[in-house]
Write a protein that holds these residues in place. Structure first.
Motif, PDB file in Angstrom:
ATOM      1  N   LEU A 155       0.570  -1.220   0.369  1.00  0.00           N
ATOM      2  CA  LEU A 155       0.040   0.065   0.015  1.00  0.00           C
ATOM      3  C   LEU A 155       1.139   1.322  -0.234  1.00  0.00           C
ATOM      4  O   LEU A 155       0.366   1.758  -0.719  1.00  0.00           O
ATOM      5  N   VAL A 156       2.622   1.500   0.534  1.00  0.00           N
ATOM      6  CA  VAL A 156       3.414   2.055   0.933  1.00  0.00           C
ATOM      7  C   VAL A 156       3.180   2.616  -0.532  1.00  0.00           C
ATOM      8  O   VAL A 156       3.679   3.585  -1.375  1.00  0.00           O
ATOM      9  N   LEU A 157       4.427   1.726  -1.084  1.00  0.00           N
ATOM     10  CA  LEU A 157       4.547   1.388  -2.369  1.00  0.00           C
ATOM     11  C   LEU A 157       3.533   1.876  -3.518  1.00  0.00           C
ATOM     12  O   LEU A 157       4.082   2.610  -4.274  1.00  0.00           O
ATOM     13  N   GLY A 158       2.530   1.620  -3.198  1.00  0.00           N
ATOM     14  CA  GLY A 158       1.236   1.939  -3.770  1.00  0.00           C
ATOM     15  C   GLY A 158       0.989   3.355  -4.049  1.00  0.00           C
ATOM     16  O   GLY A 158       0.725   4.387  -4.745  1.00  0.00           O
ATOM     17  N   GLY A 159       0.915   3.731  -3.069  1.00  0.00           N
ATOM     18  CA  GLY A 159       0.958   5.121  -3.203  1.00  0.00           C
ATOM     19  C   GLY A 159       2.456   6.396  -3.376  1.00  0.00           C
ATOM     20  O   GLY A 159       1.952   6.678  -4.150  1.00  0.00           O
ATOM     21  N   TRP A 160       3.326   5.848  -3.066  1.00  0.00           N
ATOM     22  CA  TRP A 160       4.345   6.916  -4.174  1.00  0.00           C
ATOM     23  C   TRP A 160       4.441   5.698  -5.129  1.00  0.00           C
ATOM     24  O   TRP A 160       4.924   7.193  -5.660  1.00  0.00           O
ATOM     25  N   LEU A 161       4.047   5.302  -5.946  1.00  0.00           N
ATOM     26  CA  LEU A 161       4.175   5.147  -7.458  1.00  0.00           C
ATOM     27  C   LEU A 161       3.192   5.374  -7.828  1.00  0.00           C
ATOM     28  O   LEU A 161       3.122   6.482  -9.233  1.00  0.00           O
ATOM     29  N   ASP A 189      -5.136  -5.289  15.121  1.00  0.00           N
ATOM     30  CA  ASP A 189      -6.326  -5.706  15.279  1.00  0.00           C
ATOM     31  C   ASP A 189      -7.622  -5.879  14.766  1.00  0.00           C
ATOM     32  O   ASP A 189      -8.251  -6.527  14.149  1.00  0.00           O
ATOM     33  N   ARG A 190      -8.304  -4.767  15.150  1.00  0.00           N
ATOM     34  CA  ARG A 190      -9.684  -3.903  14.493  1.00  0.00           C
ATOM     35  C   ARG A 190      -8.566  -3.663  13.410  1.00  0.00           C
ATOM     36  O   ARG A 190     -10.910  -3.887  12.512  1.00  0.00           O
ATOM     37  N   ALA A 191      -8.043  -3.619  12.396  1.00  0.00           N
ATOM     38  CA  ALA A 191      -8.403  -3.673  10.818  1.00  0.00           C
ATOM     39  C   ALA A 191      -8.333  -5.112  10.533  1.00  0.00           C
ATOM     40  O   ALA A 191      -9.149  -5.102   9.248  1.00  0.00           O
ATOM     41  N   VAL A 192      -8.648  -6.147  11.497  1.00  0.00           N
ATOM     42  CA  VAL A 192      -8.678  -7.193  10.468  1.00  0.00           C
ATOM     43  C   VAL A 192     -10.287  -7.229  11.154  1.00  0.00           C
ATOM     44  O   VAL A 192     -10.745  -7.807  10.192  1.00  0.00           O
ATOM     45  N   VAL A 193     -10.925  -7.077  11.952  1.00  0.00           N
ATOM     46  CA  VAL A 193     -12.446  -7.059  12.552  1.00  0.00           C
ATOM     47  C   VAL A 193     -12.742  -6.443  12.170  1.00  0.00           C
ATOM     48  O   VAL A 193     -14.183  -6.350  11.910  1.00  0.00           O
ATOM     49  N   THR A 221     -12.142   0.474   9.681  1.00  0.00           N
ATOM     50  CA  THR A 221     -10.829   0.989   9.895  1.00  0.00           C
ATOM     51  C   THR A 221      -9.605  -0.143   8.965  1.00  0.00           C
ATOM     52  O   THR A 221      -8.577   0.499   8.772  1.00  0.00           O
ATOM     53  N   ASP A 222     -10.182  -1.270   8.849  1.00  0.00           N
ATOM     54  CA  ASP A 222      -9.181  -1.308   7.154  1.00  0.00           C
ATOM     55  C   ASP A 222      -9.269  -0.629   6.339  1.00  0.00           C
ATOM     56  O   ASP A 222      -8.701  -0.719   5.623  1.00  0.00           O
ATOM     57  N   PHE A 223     -10.421  -0.515   6.065  1.00  0.00           N
ATOM     58  CA  PHE A 223     -11.016   0.966   5.151  1.00  0.00           C
ATOM     59  C   PHE A 223      -9.748   1.936   5.140  1.00  0.00           C
ATOM     60  O   PHE A 223      -8.798   2.662   4.177  1.00  0.00           O
ATOM     61  N   ILE A 282      -6.544   1.578   4.492  1.00  0.00           N
ATOM     62  CA  ILE A 282      -5.469   1.161   3.149  1.00  0.00           C
ATOM     63  C   ILE A 282      -5.706   2.821   2.251  1.00  0.00           C
ATOM     64  O   ILE A 282      -4.280   2.955   1.617  1.00  0.00           O
ATOM     65  N   ILE A 283      -6.196   3.150   3.054  1.00  0.00           N
ATOM     66  CA  ILE A 283      -6.312   4.990   2.324  1.00  0.00           C
ATOM     67  C   ILE A 283      -5.410   5.580   2.967  1.00  0.00           C
ATOM     68  O   ILE A 283      -4.352   6.464   2.531  1.00  0.00           O
ATOM     69  N   THR A 284      -4.761   5.562   4.812  1.00  0.00           N
ATOM     70  CA  THR A 284      -3.925   5.873   5.138  1.00  0.00           C
ATOM     71  C   THR A 284      -2.210   5.513   5.142  1.00  0.00           C
ATOM     72  O   THR A 284      -1.773   6.573   5.104  1.00  0.00           O
ATOM     73  N   LEU A 285      -1.996   4.029   4.407  1.00  0.00           N
ATOM     74  CA  LEU A 285      -0.658   3.770   3.559  1.00  0.00           C
ATOM     75  C   LEU A 285      -0.635   4.192   2.609  1.00  0.00           C
ATOM     76  O   LEU A 285       0.526   5.059   2.372  1.00  0.00           O
ATOM     77  N   TRP A 286      -1.632   4.210   1.929  1.00  0.00           N
ATOM     78  CA  TRP A 286      -1.449   5.154   0.422  1.00  0.00           C
ATOM     79  C   TRP A 286      -1.135   6.316   0.860  1.00  0.00           C
ATOM     80  O   TRP A 286      -0.050   6.789  -0.193  1.00  0.00           O
ATOM     81  N   LEU A 287      -1.434   7.223   1.413  1.00  0.00           N
ATOM     82  CA  LEU A 287      -1.135   8.704   1.558  1.00  0.00           C
ATOM     83  C   LEU A 287       0.277   8.435   2.028  1.00  0.00           C
ATOM     84  O   LEU A 287       0.665   9.779   2.235  1.00  0.00           O
TER      85      LEU A 287
END
Length: 161
Positions: A8-14, A56-60, A64-66, A69-74
């Protein structure tokens, strides 16, 4: 954790490199002078997603999972923008903070006999810890290579104008 977060971080970088090929907006330039704002944002995002309870919260929780995804991309986009604008001293400061933090956390994950994340097994946690150390070391080595190659190329090979 081993694959999705770094990708996700690499995707945001690219993507930031693709859309940032032209001149970035003036508003972005004004708020990210010398790359400071982007580095702070990226450090806060990465630091938050290193907390086991956040994982853990992102898994359940799908929301939070969404958000993950957005924050790691950013995070990746902010890193790319900041690395292009930051002087060497600023890069050393932030990478000198973030990469050792990743190594320490990876060593902690890899050496503890306590299960820190409820969503993953102890074996997965140990593997994630080792991978985090490798990822931080590889990122540091890549940055050093890029700095050395960039300085070498700019001092040895100068195009004729």
């Amino acid at each position: 954790m081993l694959v999705q977060m770094p990708l996700l971080v690499l995707g945001g970088w690219l993507v930031a490199g693709h859309f940032g090929a032209g001149q970035p907006p003036a508003l972005l330039e004004r708020f990210n002078r010398f790359g400071l704002t982007g580095f702070i944002v990226a450090t806060l995002i990465a630091g938050y997603w290193m907390i086991p309870s956040a994982i853990d919260r992102a898994v359940v929780m799908p929301g939070t999972d969404f958000a993950k995804i957005i924050t790691l991309w950013l995070c990746g986009a902010a890193l790319r923008h900041s690395m292009q604008r930051a002087p060497m001293l600023v890069q050393v400061f932030f990478l000198g903070y973030a990469l050792p933090m990743m190594v320490w956390l990876g060593l902690y994950y890899a050496t503890t006999d306590l299960r820190l994340c409820n969503a993953y097994s102890l074996e997965s946690q140990l593997a994630a810890g080792r991978a985090l150390v490798v990822l931080a070391s590889a990122a540091g080595a890549l940055w050093l290579y890029h700095c050395a190659a960039g300085n070498f190329i700019s001092t040895v090979w100068r195009p004729v104008k």
